[in-house]
Every structure is written in C-alpha cells, then in structure tokens.
Scaffold this active site. Sequence first.
Site, PDB file in Angstrom:
ATOM      1  N   TYR A  73     -62.751  -5.471 -36.401  1.00 19.92           N
ATOM      2  CA  TYR A  73     -62.696  -6.830 -36.918  1.00 19.92           C
ATOM      3  C   TYR A  73     -61.298  -7.422 -36.760  1.00 19.92           C
ATOM      4  O   TYR A  73     -60.281  -6.810 -37.091  1.00 19.92           O
ATOM      5  CB  TYR A  73     -63.086  -6.857 -38.403  1.00 19.92           C
ATOM      6  CG  TYR A  73     -62.783  -8.193 -39.043  1.00 19.92           C
ATOM      7  CD1 TYR A  73     -63.580  -9.304 -38.769  1.00 19.92           C
ATOM      8  CD2 TYR A  73     -61.673  -8.361 -39.860  1.00 19.92           C
ATOM      9  CE1 TYR A  73     -63.293 -10.542 -39.310  1.00 19.92           C
ATOM     10  CE2 TYR A  73     -61.369  -9.590 -40.417  1.00 19.92           C
ATOM     11  CZ  TYR A  73     -62.178 -10.676 -40.137  1.00 19.92           C
ATOM     12  OH  TYR A  73     -61.880 -11.904 -40.658  1.00 19.92           O
ATOM     13  N   GLY A  80     -63.491 -13.947 -39.993  1.00 16.21           N
ATOM     14  CA  GLY A  80     -64.368 -14.409 -41.049  1.00 16.21           C
ATOM     15  C   GLY A  80     -65.823 -14.394 -40.640  1.00 16.21           C
ATOM     16  O   GLY A  80     -66.327 -13.381 -40.141  1.00 16.21           O
TER      17      GLY A  80
END
Length: 532
Positions: A73, A80
């Site tokens: 990520y 997000g």
Amino acid sequence: MAEHDLNVPAQVNAPAQRLGVVIGNRHLTIEDVVAIARDQQPVSLCADAAWRDRIERGAQFLCQRLAEGATIYGVNTGYGDACQVSVPMALVEALPLQLTRYHGCGMGRHLEPAETLAVVAARLNSLAHGYSGVRYVLLQRLADLINHRILPRIPAEGSVGASGDLTPLSYVAATLVGERDVLFNNHVQPAAGVWHQIGHSPITLAPKEGLALMNGTAVMTGLACLAYARAEQLIRLSSRLTALATVALDGRAAHFHPTIFAAKPHAGQAEVAGWIRADLADWDDASAHRVQDRYSIRCAPHVIGVARDAQSWIRRDIENELNSANDNPLVDPDAQEILHGGNFYGGHIAFAMDALKTAVANLADLMDRQFALLVDDKFNNGLPRNLSGATAERAPINHGFKAVQISSSAWTAEALKHTMPASVFSRSTEAHNQDKVSMGTIAARDCLRVLELTEQVAAAHTLATVQAVRLRCQLDPYTQVPAPVQAFVERISAMSAFVSEDRPLEADLRTLTLAIERGLLTNADNQQEMPA
C-alpha cells in the site's frame, strides 16, 4: 502568546559542541521535545551502529519486496480509497512526490516556530523507531531542519487526525524535496534555495518515504507536548495565586491542612494543597473573619488537583504516541514482514487534549472567581473597591482593576466555550475510507487556544493578587506575609508598579502573559530574564 514574539536565532549552523537531544534507540520525553522547540536545543542521531543498520535494512527490505512483485500500500498502489489502483513500476518513484503535492491545501494560521520544531521532532522520533522503511539520510535531513532552524510553513488547519496529519505534514515532506516556502534566518524563503545555502541538495523521496513522512500523528503530538508543558506551569501558578489570594482576603490556611487531603487521597490534590501550605508557612489565620472561606479559595486544591492528577495519564498517552511508529504500512526488517494497519489514528492524543483543555479551562474559571472576590468590597474583607490604590481624595475617579476583571471574565468565558470535545466530531472522509477519524489535531489546537486564554487570565489575576496583598499590608502594617508570598510579590512588583492611579495595563498584562507562557513565574530559582 504567539511564538513570533520570541527571537528565533539567525544561526545557520547549529553549535557543533552541543550534543543536544539524542534521537533514536531511546525514549523521548515531553521535556525533550520542549527543549528542542522552546529552548532550541539541537538534535543528534543515535551513534549506535546496530540502530543505524536496522534503519537501512528497513528501506532495503521494502525495495526487495517491491522487486519481488509484492503489492504494498502506498508504494505501488494508490492512496486511501484508491488502494486498489495498481501503480506501474515506471511510476513508483514519482508516486511519493505526487502525495506531497496534492496535499498542499492547508489553511489557517501557520504554526509558530516552536510548534514547527515540536512537529518535526515528533516525526523524526517516530521514523527513528525503524518500522517505516525509510533511509537513514531522511532522518539526517529532518535533523537538519531542526539544527539549522529550517522551518516549514505549516498551515494549522486541514487534518482530521486519523490517516495521519497528512495535509500539514505534506509541508514537511515538501521542504525536504525543495518545494514550498520555509522560515529561515527570520525570513520566508523558497526551500530549495535554503538547502543550497547550508550545503545540501533537496532529496528525492524513495518509495514510501512520502507516506512515512505524512501518514503519522506528529502535528497533534508535537502540539500536545507543548500544551502539556504550558498546562503544568499554570497548575503551579494557580496554586501560588491561591496562597496570595488567601493572604489578601485575610483567609484561612487551615483549609489546606494535610489531614483533610489524607482523608480524600487524590495524590495530585494533596500535592497542590502541599504547595499552598508551603507558600503559607507560618501564616497565622487565628483572627480570620470567617470560619470557612468561599469555595474558590477553600476548594482550590480540589479544582487544581484534578488537572494535576490528570497529568499522569496525559503524560503517559502523549509519550506513548511520541515514542511510537505511527504510519502505515509498517516495515519490520527483522521479522521480514510488511504490516498494514491503522497506527496513524490519533485517538489517544485527541482524548488527552480534550481532557486537558477542560482541566485548564477550570483553572481559568477558578482564578477568575478568586479575582471577582478580590475586587468586590462586599466580599474582600475591607480591601478598597476594585483594588484601587488611589488616595481618598482621588478615589471617586479611580477604578483600579474593574476593567481588568471584566476582561478576565471574557477570556474565561471564551476558554470555557472551547471545551466542547473535538474527538466526538468524527467525519467520514475520502470516499468513506477514512470513515472514523480522531480529530486529534483540532483537539490539540483547541487546547492551545484554551491555554493562551488561561495564561491571560493568570496574568490578570497575578497583577490583582499582588496589588491586593500590598493593599492589605497598607491597611494593616502588622500583616505577616509569608516569605514565599512576599518574594513573589516583590518579583511581580518589579515588573508592574503598584496601581496608585488608573493607567492602561495592557503592556503589563502582555509582558506577564509572555512570562507565564515561558514558565518564568513557576520556578522561584529561575534566573532567566523577564521579557522586555
């Protein structure tokens, strides 16, 4: 009191002979952050080779997993709610810079120099835990911001305090890459040019370094450290002012007897009573005009003690946050793991600041109530109305501290208004990815505003109680003023003359408020100069 009223050294290089505060491989305290921010202590990175090696291994392991095709990520995904968007390897290096740029939308006032230094120190210490996958050079450049006083212009507003202080911390990240403006040598300048002035070039952010810089709680935590220190000063000062008010009102020292507080054993409450007893040492209250003083005197340890007792858990939570790895994902080079979680959530700081601002506002209310007794000739046991020091002939046109008490009441009311807890106002943001947020940074800013107002109340109350003690001695030359009280009266009298004739007191109040913010009134042995 705004930090721009303080002198920021125009020194380009930090003093080489001063080790200052060591960052890395140790527990950082609130006092360490305050020393960096307020006393302008330099920082040095831990010299332990094993610690430095772990920092570098974290960055290397991250690159290794990226090369192996792992999905990480914020490194090869969008941010997000866009975490399902894959970022091609050709764009991975550009991704951190994009993060810093699109978050450049802060508003409101810019953080003051001390606040900015506290924020950078908090971010540096978090990254120094070795769970963020950043290079050692990134820590060096953050240390440079502190040691060279290169201060990012950080807008105070724009963080919901859950996915880290993303927007305000983007200004720190942008400074490292040479973008946006900084305050340097007391002038606002482009960041890129400042790096060249000190012999460095802006850095290029490695994968995850933009996210590591921004996805954390450094703004709320840095501000919380400063708030805690200022609250501690007010707790001590309000205790001393209670002793002065007791003398001025010809009150009773017996209200602070140790047995009373042993019978209700809140440790902070008993400690506050002990401070007041020490200030009233040898005070003879046998001739006191009342069996019991009013609540704002008699119950002062019970009011101040709440704040004193709360300090223990508030310190615990602030320092736990300060000494945490609070970004996402975490990179563990020893266990060879990349862990996706939510350590950026600022709930503990939010709750601590909501509690602290309430405790501090109660100090404002207490001092304002004591002030109201002092100026009212129906309750002050013979002192002149409004504490006027005018002669009998001039008394009809003199009003002493009348307007100051009105202003004190206004500041108190505003402080009380700001005690609405920020942490309960969570908003769902960013396509409901950030659907429960902490509001920690707003809580910290609210707390600083309450502190500012309460320091103004304390300044007004200090002038009034000193005037009142001096008036009491004029009324009764045989008044025995305890030595600690007398020393304090003399110290304040050197800053603000006895009000024998009405005069504007704004300058006196501003000088004293700044002294209170700096903590110069809470240590009898403090030899620092009072602000001019």
